[in-house]
Write an enzyme that holds these catalytic residues in place. Structure first.
Site, PDB file in Angstrom:
ATOM      1  N   SER A  96       0.832  -1.202   0.000  1.00  0.00           N
ATOM      2  CA  SER A  96       0.000   0.000   0.000  1.00  0.00           C
ATOM      3  C   SER A  96       0.873   1.262   0.000  1.00  0.00           C
ATOM      4  O   SER A  96       1.668   1.450  -0.926  1.00  0.00           O
ATOM      5  CB  SER A  96      -0.979  -0.059   1.176  1.00  0.00           C
ATOM      6  OG  SER A  96      -2.026   0.835   0.973  1.00  0.00           O
ATOM      7  N   ASP A 125     -10.285  -5.419  -3.411  1.00  0.00           N
ATOM      8  CA  ASP A 125      -9.672  -4.445  -2.503  1.00  0.00           C
ATOM      9  C   ASP A 125     -10.566  -3.202  -2.440  1.00  0.00           C
ATOM     10  O   ASP A 125     -10.833  -2.569  -3.475  1.00  0.00           O
ATOM     11  CB  ASP A 125      -8.289  -4.108  -3.076  1.00  0.00           C
ATOM     12  CG  ASP A 125      -7.449  -3.211  -2.177  1.00  0.00           C
ATOM     13  OD1 ASP A 125      -8.025  -2.324  -1.525  1.00  0.00           O
ATOM     14  OD2 ASP A 125      -6.222  -3.391  -2.166  1.00  0.00           O
ATOM     15  N   HIS A 185      -7.547  -5.912   0.712  1.00  0.00           N
ATOM     16  CA  HIS A 185      -6.338  -5.106   0.900  1.00  0.00           C
ATOM     17  C   HIS A 185      -5.422  -5.608   2.008  1.00  0.00           C
ATOM     18  O   HIS A 185      -4.298  -5.148   2.126  1.00  0.00           O
ATOM     19  CB  HIS A 185      -6.767  -3.656   1.211  1.00  0.00           C
ATOM     20  CG  HIS A 185      -5.658  -2.652   1.068  1.00  0.00           C
ATOM     21  ND1 HIS A 185      -5.046  -2.395  -0.141  1.00  0.00           N
ATOM     22  CD2 HIS A 185      -5.041  -1.845   1.978  1.00  0.00           C
ATOM     23  CE1 HIS A 185      -4.106  -1.467   0.025  1.00  0.00           C
ATOM     24  NE2 HIS A 185      -4.071  -1.124   1.304  1.00  0.00           N
TER      25      HIS A 185
HETATM   26  N1  LIG Z   1      -6.131   1.476  10.765  1.00  0.00           N
HETATM   27  C1  LIG Z   1      -7.158   1.782   9.816  1.00  0.00           C
HETATM   28  C2  LIG Z   1      -6.968   0.917   8.585  1.00  0.00           C
HETATM   29  C3  LIG Z   1      -5.776   1.335   7.803  1.00  0.00           C
HETATM   30  C4  LIG Z   1      -5.335   0.261   6.855  1.00  0.00           C
HETATM   31  O1  LIG Z   1      -6.115  -0.435   6.252  1.00  0.00           O
HETATM   32  N2  LIG Z   1      -4.029   0.156   6.732  1.00  0.00           N
HETATM   33  C5  LIG Z   1      -3.460  -0.830   5.858  1.00  0.00           C
HETATM   34  C6  LIG Z   1      -2.569  -0.142   4.889  1.00  0.00           C
HETATM   35  S1  LIG Z   1      -3.494   1.024   3.932  1.00  0.00           S
HETATM   36  C7  LIG Z   1      -2.340   1.795   2.936  1.00  0.00           C
HETATM   37  O2  LIG Z   1      -1.262   2.106   3.189  1.00  0.00           O
HETATM   38  C8  LIG Z   1      -2.700  -1.852   6.677  1.00  0.00           C
HETATM   39  O3  LIG Z   1      -1.704  -2.394   6.251  1.00  0.00           O
HETATM   40  N3  LIG Z   1      -3.203  -2.097   7.876  1.00  0.00           N
HETATM   41  C9  LIG Z   1      -2.533  -2.941   8.848  1.00  0.00           C
HETATM   42  C10 LIG Z   1      -2.986  -4.355   8.912  1.00  0.00           C
HETATM   43  O4  LIG Z   1      -2.383  -5.087   9.720  1.00  0.00           O
HETATM   44  O5  LIG Z   1      -3.902  -4.756   8.159  1.00  0.00           O
HETATM   45  C11 LIG Z   1      -8.474   1.503  10.423  1.00  0.00           C
HETATM   46  O6  LIG Z   1      -8.447   1.174  11.583  1.00  0.00           O
HETATM   47  O7  LIG Z   1      -9.475   1.635   9.724  1.00  0.00           O
END
Ligand SMILES: N[C@@H](CCC(=O)N[C@@H](CSC=O)C(=O)NCC(=O)O)C(=O)O
Length: 283
Positions: free
Chosen positions: A152, A228, A261
């Protein structure tokens, strides 16, 4: 360059060791935590190449090591994994004024900010490309061969680090990168603050813009889930496809049916990426 490394934790994993360290970063002007996975070979005195992994928005170094499942094959192949945090941190480091997760802490976008108050600390590009490798290469049994990957925000960061620094990496790949941040809401929010309103300066930090002038044609491996939630609004893989085609830059973009995603997606294809990097790093 900071010299002192403090061990935060150490776990044996697949015959190697996952270690987390804290150090003072002179580039970022704050304390930083990073993780390194050292495969079993290193305990036998061998030096190994290193794959740098850049995580996404809201992550620390721990998301990848806990969820991607990369250690098993990294151990078998004999590749170290180096996993930095996603931004400078600490009470002296300004974050998002509204406490949002897509800017500031956890959202450094792997660029060097030019605007106050961000420019004092937000220099993640120089940290992951220069300071951290220098520290790793003088401290651990790694041989100076580097690959870079990420997810991402970090997938885009990996593409930008490779495109901006010809010769520094032997391989690059990305999972669901924010392909064209100049033209999506996450990128526009971050770039307008870190870099200011002049969009011409944003081109230096956008993979699609950088591909046009790339002197080194390192093959790009990109995986993208077609389920995604961020695909159409934030990730824009078709912009990367167009930019690569226009520049004659080798790109393998794999659209993976049904994947979203998250790290269930990353862990499903991490072995393919490790093998892609191994071809260049061990060949
Ligand atoms: N923390 C947010 C959600 C944010 C999210 O989805 N982060 C992704 C990367 S998005 C682009 O850079 C991620 O990798 N999250 C970490 C995981 O362990 O999945 C929320 O709480 O909504």
């Amino acid at each position: 360059m900071s010299e002192t490394l403090t061990v935060v934790s150490s776990h044996k994993s697949f015959g190697g060791w996952l270690k987390r360290y804290r150090h003072k970063s002179s580039t970022l002007g704050c304390d930083m935590t990073f993780a390194i996975y050292l495969p079993p070979k290193t305990a036998r005195g061998e030096q190994v190449p290193a794959l740098y992994w850049l995580s996404g928005l809201s992550c620390t170094d721990e998301n990848f090591s806990q969820k991607a499942g990369a250690q098993r094959l990294a151990a078998e192949l004999g590749i170290a994994l180096v996993i930095p945090d996603t931004s400078p941190r600490g009470k002296d480091v300004p974050g998002d004024p509204d406490g949002a997760w897509d800017f500031g802490h956890g959202a450094g976008f792997y660029l060097n900010a030019t605007r106050e108050p961000w420019s004092r600390h937000y220099r993640m590009h120089d940290y992951v490309v220069h300071e951290l490798p220098a520290l790793v290469e003088k401290t651990f049994p790694v041989n100076g061969k580097r690959g870079i990957s990420g997810h991402s925000m970090g997938g885009h960061g990996a593409l930008v680090c490779a495109l901006r620094n010809p010769g520094r990496y032997l391989s690059v790949s990305a999972f669901a990168p924010i392909s064209n941040p100049m033209n999506c809401p996450w990128g526009e929010k971050a770039f307008s603050r870190y870099l200011g309103p002049d969009r011409a300066t944003w081109r230096e930090w956008d993979a699609c813009a950088l591909i046009a002038g790339a002197t080194e044609k390192l093959p790009l491996l990109v995986d993208q889930g077609d389920a995604d939630d961020f695909l159409a609004s934030q990730l824009l893989p078709e912009a990367l496809e167009r930019a690569a085609a226009a520049a004659g830059h080798p790109l393998t973009l794999r659209r993976q049916p049904g994947y979203d995603h998250g790290y269930y997606f990353v862990s499903s294809f991490i072995d393919d990426h490790l093998r892609h990097h191994a071809q260049a790093l061990l060949g």
